[in-house]
Design a protein around this motif. Sequence first.
Motif, PDB file in Angstrom:
ATOM      1  N   ASP A  20       0.824  -1.211   0.000  1.00  0.00           N
ATOM      2  CA  ASP A  20       0.000   0.000   0.000  1.00  0.00           C
ATOM      3  C   ASP A  20       0.859   1.261   0.000  1.00  0.00           C
ATOM      4  O   ASP A  20       2.079   1.217   0.155  1.00  0.00           O
ATOM      5  CB  ASP A  20      -1.007  -0.017   1.154  1.00  0.00           C
ATOM      6  CG  ASP A  20      -0.366   0.026   2.533  1.00  0.00           C
ATOM      7  OD1 ASP A  20       0.722   0.599   2.684  1.00  0.00           O
ATOM      8  OD2 ASP A  20      -0.975  -0.510   3.478  1.00  0.00           O
ATOM      9  N   THR A  21       0.196   2.393  -0.183  1.00  0.00           N
ATOM     10  CA  THR A  21       0.929   3.652  -0.305  1.00  0.00           C
ATOM     11  C   THR A  21       1.599   4.057   1.003  1.00  0.00           C
ATOM     12  O   THR A  21       2.584   4.795   0.983  1.00  0.00           O
ATOM     13  CB  THR A  21      -0.003   4.778  -0.786  1.00  0.00           C
ATOM     14  OG1 THR A  21      -1.167   4.830   0.049  1.00  0.00           O
ATOM     15  CG2 THR A  21      -0.434   4.553  -2.230  1.00  0.00           C
ATOM     16  N   ASP A  22       1.112   3.570   2.136  1.00  0.00           N
ATOM     17  CA  ASP A  22       1.777   3.868   3.402  1.00  0.00           C
ATOM     18  C   ASP A  22       3.072   3.076   3.522  1.00  0.00           C
ATOM     19  O   ASP A  22       4.013   3.524   4.182  1.00  0.00           O
ATOM     20  CB  ASP A  22       0.861   3.559   4.594  1.00  0.00           C
ATOM     21  CG  ASP A  22       1.372   4.182   5.889  1.00  0.00           C
ATOM     22  OD1 ASP A  22       1.582   5.408   5.914  1.00  0.00           O
ATOM     23  OD2 ASP A  22       1.587   3.436   6.869  1.00  0.00           O
ATOM     24  N   MET A  23       3.140   1.912   2.895  1.00  0.00           N
ATOM     25  CA  MET A  23       4.394   1.170   2.847  1.00  0.00           C
ATOM     26  C   MET A  23       5.377   1.855   1.897  1.00  0.00           C
ATOM     27  O   MET A  23       6.577   1.904   2.156  1.00  0.00           O
ATOM     28  CB  MET A  23       4.144  -0.275   2.396  1.00  0.00           C
ATOM     29  CG  MET A  23       3.343  -1.114   3.381  1.00  0.00           C
ATOM     30  SD  MET A  23       2.812  -2.687   2.674  1.00  0.00           S
ATOM     31  CE  MET A  23       4.369  -3.553   2.547  1.00  0.00           C
ATOM     32  N   ILE A  25       5.459   5.174   1.059  1.00  0.00           N
ATOM     33  CA  ILE A  25       5.938   6.387   1.728  1.00  0.00           C
ATOM     34  C   ILE A  25       5.054   6.628   2.959  1.00  0.00           C
ATOM     35  O   ILE A  25       3.905   7.045   2.840  1.00  0.00           O
ATOM     36  CB  ILE A  25       5.958   7.622   0.776  1.00  0.00           C
ATOM     37  CG1 ILE A  25       6.562   8.834   1.469  1.00  0.00           C
ATOM     38  CG2 ILE A  25       4.594   7.896   0.188  1.00  0.00           C
ATOM     39  CD1 ILE A  25       8.061   8.767   1.663  1.00  0.00           C
ATOM     40  N   PRO A  26       5.560   6.311   4.144  1.00  0.00           N
ATOM     41  CA  PRO A  26       4.754   6.429   5.363  1.00  0.00           C
ATOM     42  C   PRO A  26       4.215   7.835   5.602  1.00  0.00           C
ATOM     43  O   PRO A  26       4.793   8.834   5.153  1.00  0.00           O
ATOM     44  CB  PRO A  26       5.740   6.013   6.463  1.00  0.00           C
ATOM     45  CG  PRO A  26       6.704   5.112   5.777  1.00  0.00           C
ATOM     46  CD  PRO A  26       6.878   5.710   4.406  1.00  0.00           C
ATOM     47  N   LYS A  27       3.120   7.889   6.337  1.00  0.00           N
ATOM     48  CA  LYS A  27       2.357   9.129   6.513  1.00  0.00           C
ATOM     49  C   LYS A  27       3.153  10.278   7.105  1.00  0.00           C
ATOM     50  O   LYS A  27       2.858  11.443   6.836  1.00  0.00           O
ATOM     51  CB  LYS A  27       1.120   8.855   7.376  1.00  0.00           C
ATOM     52  CG  LYS A  27       1.417   8.306   8.761  1.00  0.00           C
ATOM     53  CD  LYS A  27       0.148   7.956   9.502  1.00  0.00           C
ATOM     54  CE  LYS A  27       0.419   7.372  10.880  1.00  0.00           C
ATOM     55  NZ  LYS A  27       1.198   6.103  10.821  1.00  0.00           N
ATOM     56  N   GLN A  28       4.181   9.993   7.932  1.00  0.00           N
ATOM     57  CA  GLN A  28       4.925  11.084   8.565  1.00  0.00           C
ATOM     58  C   GLN A  28       5.740  11.905   7.575  1.00  0.00           C
ATOM     59  O   GLN A  28       6.237  12.982   7.909  1.00  0.00           O
ATOM     60  CB  GLN A  28       5.836  10.551   9.677  1.00  0.00           C
ATOM     61  CG  GLN A  28       6.923   9.591   9.246  1.00  0.00           C
ATOM     62  CD  GLN A  28       6.490   8.134   9.355  1.00  0.00           C
ATOM     63  OE1 GLN A  28       5.314   7.816   9.190  1.00  0.00           O
ATOM     64  NE2 GLN A  28       7.438   7.259   9.645  1.00  0.00           N
ATOM     65  N   ASN A  41      13.198   8.174   1.795  1.00  0.00           N
ATOM     66  CA  ASN A  41      12.214   7.561   2.695  1.00  0.00           C
ATOM     67  C   ASN A  41      11.307   6.563   1.993  1.00  0.00           C
ATOM     68  O   ASN A  41      10.328   6.088   2.577  1.00  0.00           O
ATOM     69  CB  ASN A  41      11.372   8.634   3.370  1.00  0.00           C
ATOM     70  CG  ASN A  41      12.205   9.602   4.177  1.00  0.00           C
ATOM     71  OD1 ASN A  41      12.270  10.791   3.869  1.00  0.00           O
ATOM     72  ND2 ASN A  41      12.880   9.104   5.196  1.00  0.00           N
ATOM     73  N   ASP A  44      10.250   3.259   3.760  1.00  0.00           N
ATOM     74  CA  ASP A  44      11.009   3.592   4.967  1.00  0.00           C
ATOM     75  C   ASP A  44      10.949   2.525   6.052  1.00  0.00           C
ATOM     76  O   ASP A  44      11.980   2.161   6.626  1.00  0.00           O
ATOM     77  CB  ASP A  44      10.491   4.919   5.533  1.00  0.00           C
ATOM     78  CG  ASP A  44      11.411   5.496   6.594  1.00  0.00           C
ATOM     79  OD1 ASP A  44      12.371   6.208   6.239  1.00  0.00           O
ATOM     80  OD2 ASP A  44      11.163   5.220   7.784  1.00  0.00           O
ATOM     81  N   GLU A  45       9.766   2.008   6.339  1.00  0.00           N
ATOM     82  CA  GLU A  45       9.631   1.066   7.456  1.00  0.00           C
ATOM     83  C   GLU A  45      10.242  -0.295   7.155  1.00  0.00           C
ATOM     84  O   GLU A  45      10.605  -1.031   8.084  1.00  0.00           O
ATOM     85  CB  GLU A  45       8.160   0.943   7.853  1.00  0.00           C
ATOM     86  CG  GLU A  45       7.618   2.245   8.449  1.00  0.00           C
ATOM     87  CD  GLU A  45       6.153   2.163   8.812  1.00  0.00           C
ATOM     88  OE1 GLU A  45       5.542   1.082   8.627  1.00  0.00           O
ATOM     89  OE2 GLU A  45       5.604   3.185   9.258  1.00  0.00           O
ATOM     90  N   ARG A  83      -2.386   8.936  -1.853  1.00  0.00           N
ATOM     91  CA  ARG A  83      -1.329   9.945  -1.731  1.00  0.00           C
ATOM     92  C   ARG A  83      -0.443   9.986  -2.971  1.00  0.00           C
ATOM     93  O   ARG A  83       0.119   8.998  -3.395  1.00  0.00           O
ATOM     94  CB  ARG A  83      -0.494   9.695  -0.478  1.00  0.00           C
ATOM     95  CG  ARG A  83       0.192   8.352  -0.410  1.00  0.00           C
ATOM     96  CD  ARG A  83       0.777   8.067   0.950  1.00  0.00           C
ATOM     97  NE  ARG A  83      -0.258   7.883   1.950  1.00  0.00           N
ATOM     98  CZ  ARG A  83      -0.044   7.454   3.199  1.00  0.00           C
ATOM     99  NH1 ARG A  83       1.178   7.162   3.592  1.00  0.00           N
ATOM    100  NH2 ARG A  83      -1.024   7.315   4.055  1.00  0.00           N
TER     101      ARG A  83
END
Length: 201
Positions: A20-23, A25-28, A41, A44-45, A83
Amino acid sequence: MDKFQTLTGIAAPLPLINVDTDMIIPKQFLKTIERSGLGKNLFDEMRYLDDGSENPDFVLNKPAWRDAQIIVAGDNFGCGSSREHAPWALLDFGIRAVIAPSYADIFYNNCFKNGILPIVLPQDQVDALMKDAENGANARITVDLEAQTVTAPDGTVYAFAIDAFKKHCLLNGLDDIGLTMEKAAAIDSFETGMEQARPWV
């Protein structure tokens, strides 16, 4: 936006479904409105450990794939929130094409608006390219947008479908602003005519 015509590069294997898009580029990291600087980033995780050091097990941290320009991924790539930072981060890292069996619609369309070519191929063809990608810099993949083909290191050619308008935009480096500027002369002519016909406006 840079034109996309032909690309021969290293492909990084990312055999995960539902990335997913949070993977990506994470929300922060969404506070910026700048398109540059997000590459560090990307993922990043997965890419960094808790102490901020690189995760040596993540594909883009391994020497063979640090300069990857293509990602071969699993089904439903780019799902999650809509995003636009996700394609920004991919592009800033140097990724110009993604090959997967399917994508989330909004991410798919955002890629075209940012100079990235998202290619849809059947699962068996993606699986074959995934195996090729595992060989890193020793196995380069060629993407030809004009011909709508992906050529594997052994010369196997896979054809992909693409919307004609999206293809035109990528080949010519046209984002939404670029498309508008193509009509600049007509817009100027219309505005001049309106000023003459309705000077009180």
